[in-house]
Design a protein around this motif. Structure first.
Motif: not given
Length: 311
Positions: A128-135
């Motif tokens: 979505h145009g960004g960077f996804a991190l997961k906790s």
């Protein structure tokens, strides 16, 4: 609040005012405090604001439907007076939680987080145009590499089964303004400057799992019974009627907890007492470190030949 003062107000939705609410925090259930502390501090750059230990389950199920010892850690970029923060609840006897499809993620604007991500070799995906991190417990945080004006936490995104029904609930009953909407999603908020709420319609069967969270808002204490009465008259779900919650050594706050059409939990907190309760505690980091160091729950379960249960 008297009926006369209510009649004098011109910006009421139902019986309570638009603009008197402010977003506070989102509650996450976590299973490992040390790993989460690394993620929220070293990766996201947040700081520990408060830490509290409890010997028995919360009367309003703040730690979920669990009895026994638990803790609450508030972590974020600043005071809840001006920032939306994370509440990390830890149950000493729970080893994991089942994720449903109710929670999509938290959006953060930052020019520096991805530097920390790469430095620490933390996994991420482009989305979505960004960077996804997961906790460590699997909650998504979407990082947009943009300069933040004010609070870096810009948006909480929840999934819903009926977008039209949810927009009606959050706008008409919760008093949120609708900033934009399409057939699949909508973004709402209270003042355009604090953390917004995004709703995304999903097609698959709705599942809250056991990792479901809770979003909290502050309102003037006198509006709590009005909110409760309005929701009762609309036959919406009240999970916890007006109730006083004690925090050892700190202020007692009053809350009303309800649920939206998909049973997303919503906590309204009396603002006056909450301002006292939510003051940043400079001792919080050391209190949390001490609690982590003294947590022998893993050893206890191992000695008993058991493992922590799935919540």
């Amino acid at each position: 609040m008297s009926s006369d003062s209510i009649d004098e107000e011109k910006d009421f939705v139902g019986e309570y005012r638009i603009g008197t609410k402010r977003p506070l925090h989102f509650v996450f259930k976590i299973s490992n405090r040390k790993e989460n502390l690394h993620f929220f501090q070293r990766i996201l750059g947040m700081r520990v604001l408060r830490h509290e230990e409890f010997v028995e389950g919360c009367k309003a199920h703040c730690n979920g439907p669990y009895d026994g010892r638990w803790s609450k850690t508030m972590i974020g970029y600043g005071s809840e007076d001006s920032h939306f923060v994370m509440e990390l609840t830890y149950n000493y006897n729970i080893g994991s939680y089942h994720h449903g499809n109710d929670f999509w993620g938290i959006t953060i604007f930052s020019k520096t987080i991805m530097d920390s991500v790469r430095k620490n070799k933390y996994k991420f995906t482009e989305e979505h145009g960004g960077f996804a991190l997961k906790s460590p417990d699997g909650y998504k945080f979407l990082i947009m590499e943009q300069k933040s004006e004010g609070d870096p936490v810009k948006k909480v995104t929840l999934c819903v089964s009926d977008l039209t029904r949810s927009i009606d609930f959050w706008s008409r009953l919760m008093g949120m303004a609708v900033y934009c909407q399409s057939e699949q999603k909508a973004e709402l908020g209270f003042d355009g400057t604090s953390c917004n709420l995004e709703l995304i319609k999903i097609a698959e069967p709705f599942d809250r799992g056991t990792a479901y969270g809770r979003i909290a808002f502050a309102v003037p204490r006198q509006e709590l019974p009005i909110i409760q009465r309005t929701l009762e008259e609309e036959r919406e779900t009240i999970l916890t009627p007006l109730l006083a919650l004690d925090t050892p050594g700190k202020a007692t706050v009053e809350v009303v907890i309800c649920a939206d059409p998909d049973n997303h939990e919503i906590c309204f907190v009396g603002d006056e007492a909450f301002k006292e309760l939510s003051k940043i505690d400079t001792n919080a980091p050391s209190l949390l470190d001490k609690a982590i160091e003294g947590d022998k729950s893993e050893e206890w379960f191992e000695k008993k030949g058991k493992t922590k249960i799935e919540g």
